[in-house]
Scaffold this motif. Structure first.
Motif, PDB file in Angstrom:
ATOM      1  N   ALA A  91       0.853  -1.185   0.000  1.00  0.00           N
ATOM      2  CA  ALA A  91       0.000   0.000   0.000  1.00  0.00           C
ATOM      3  C   ALA A  91       0.888   1.234   0.000  1.00  0.00           C
ATOM      4  O   ALA A  91       2.037   1.195   0.476  1.00  0.00           O
ATOM      5  N   VAL A  92       0.370   2.317  -0.563  1.00  0.00           N
ATOM      6  CA  VAL A  92       1.030   3.622  -0.469  1.00  0.00           C
ATOM      7  C   VAL A  92       0.005   4.575   0.130  1.00  0.00           C
ATOM      8  O   VAL A  92      -1.132   4.643  -0.332  1.00  0.00           O
ATOM      9  N   ASP A 101       1.900  -3.527   6.220  1.00  0.00           N
ATOM     10  CA  ASP A 101       1.634  -2.475   7.216  1.00  0.00           C
ATOM     11  C   ASP A 101       2.887  -1.910   7.881  1.00  0.00           C
ATOM     12  O   ASP A 101       2.782  -1.181   8.861  1.00  0.00           O
ATOM     13  N   GLU A 102       4.067  -2.231   7.388  1.00  0.00           N
ATOM     14  CA  GLU A 102       5.318  -1.664   7.902  1.00  0.00           C
ATOM     15  C   GLU A 102       5.857  -0.665   6.883  1.00  0.00           C
ATOM     16  O   GLU A 102       5.980  -0.993   5.697  1.00  0.00           O
ATOM     17  N   THR A 123       3.641   9.672  -5.316  1.00  0.00           N
ATOM     18  CA  THR A 123       2.874   8.450  -5.538  1.00  0.00           C
ATOM     19  C   THR A 123       1.484   8.621  -4.940  1.00  0.00           C
ATOM     20  O   THR A 123       1.352   8.846  -3.747  1.00  0.00           O
ATOM     21  N   GLY A 124       0.476   8.503  -5.765  1.00  0.00           N
ATOM     22  CA  GLY A 124      -0.889   8.559  -5.258  1.00  0.00           C
ATOM     23  C   GLY A 124      -1.189   7.361  -4.372  1.00  0.00           C
ATOM     24  O   GLY A 124      -0.624   6.286  -4.546  1.00  0.00           O
ATOM     25  N   ASP A 125      -2.071   7.552  -3.413  1.00  0.00           N
ATOM     26  CA  ASP A 125      -2.451   6.471  -2.504  1.00  0.00           C
ATOM     27  C   ASP A 125      -3.075   5.310  -3.273  1.00  0.00           C
ATOM     28  O   ASP A 125      -3.855   5.518  -4.202  1.00  0.00           O
ATOM     29  N   PHE A 126      -2.729   4.100  -2.869  1.00  0.00           N
ATOM     30  CA  PHE A 126      -3.383   2.899  -3.397  1.00  0.00           C
ATOM     31  C   PHE A 126      -3.138   1.742  -2.445  1.00  0.00           C
ATOM     32  O   PHE A 126      -2.234   1.783  -1.616  1.00  0.00           O
ATOM     33  N   ARG A 127      -3.960   0.731  -2.570  1.00  0.00           N
ATOM     34  CA  ARG A 127      -3.807  -0.525  -1.839  1.00  0.00           C
ATOM     35  C   ARG A 127      -3.832  -1.651  -2.863  1.00  0.00           C
ATOM     36  O   ARG A 127      -4.470  -1.531  -3.909  1.00  0.00           O
ATOM     37  N   LEU A 128      -3.160  -2.728  -2.558  1.00  0.00           N
ATOM     38  CA  LEU A 128      -3.082  -3.873  -3.478  1.00  0.00           C
ATOM     39  C   LEU A 128      -4.467  -4.315  -3.941  1.00  0.00           C
ATOM     40  O   LEU A 128      -4.658  -4.623  -5.124  1.00  0.00           O
ATOM     41  N   GLU A 129      -5.447  -4.308  -3.051  1.00  0.00           N
ATOM     42  CA  GLU A 129      -6.792  -4.767  -3.395  1.00  0.00           C
ATOM     43  C   GLU A 129      -7.438  -3.922  -4.484  1.00  0.00           C
ATOM     44  O   GLU A 129      -8.369  -4.372  -5.150  1.00  0.00           O
TER      45      GLU A 129
END
Length: 186
Positions: A91-92, A101-102, A123-129
């Motif tokens: 995630a970013v 989460d680290e 880098t824009g926010d994103f999560r793997l999902e």
């Protein structure tokens, strides 16, 4: 006359052997590649010429921050940086990379981040999902890749995860232009 034929045959044989060795080395071990576009700036520049190690991942797994070349399509290879490895969640958030989460430092981006206005993010926010495939963790034999020029890169955020079958190899040597010759490391 027989001696001249023998010399001619020796030269032809030597050239055929040389071409054969060059073909084997280029096909299975090393190949040149030219950086096309700004997606890896400032680490790599458009037109940089590099050597791809094609056999490295036959003897070891990719490591975080390796710069890899992969088949993005039948006609196009891309150069990006490995960010996420199998079994990890990526995630970013607020321009910071998180693996499981680290928080993980990306020192190769720090100078660029320091020179950006405080209201802007690299880098824009994103999560793997949220990426294509909607995975919760990166599956075996896949990696997540991003370009260093995060706001101008077609990478896993659009393409999805990259399978090991798509990876051509690892690159870490710029050999041209002469003023850019260097061995890259994180």
């Amino acid at each position: 006359m027989a001696k001249r034929k023998s010399e001619w045959f020796d030269w032809v044989k030597a050239l055929l052997i040389a071409f054969g060795i060059a073909f084997i080395v280029r096909t299975f071990f090393f190949a040149p590649i030219v950086v096309d576009g700004p997606s890896m700036m400032p680490t790599l520049h458009n037109g940089d010429q590099m050597i791809v190690n094609k056999f490295i991942y036959d003897i070891q797994q990719p490591e975080r921050f390796d710069i890899v070349v992969f088949h993005a399509s039948d006609r196009k290879d891309f150069i990006k940086r490995v960010i996420g490895l199998p079994g990890e969640h990526v995630a970013v958030e607020d321009d910071a990379l998180y693996i499981d989460d680290e928080k993980v430092e990306e020192s190769f981006l720090q100078e660029r981040k320091d020179n950006m206005p405080s209201y802007q993010t690299l880098t824009g926010d994103f999560r793997l999902e949220e990426l294509p495939g909607e995975y919760e963790t990166i599956p075996e034999n896949h990696v997540l890749v991003l370009g260093d020029n995060r706001n101008n890169s077609t990478d896993s955020r659009m393409l999805g995860l990259i399978s090991m079958d798509q990876i051509v190899g690892k690159t870490s040597l710029i050999y041209w232009p002469l003023d850019r010759i260097q061995l890259l490391h994180e």
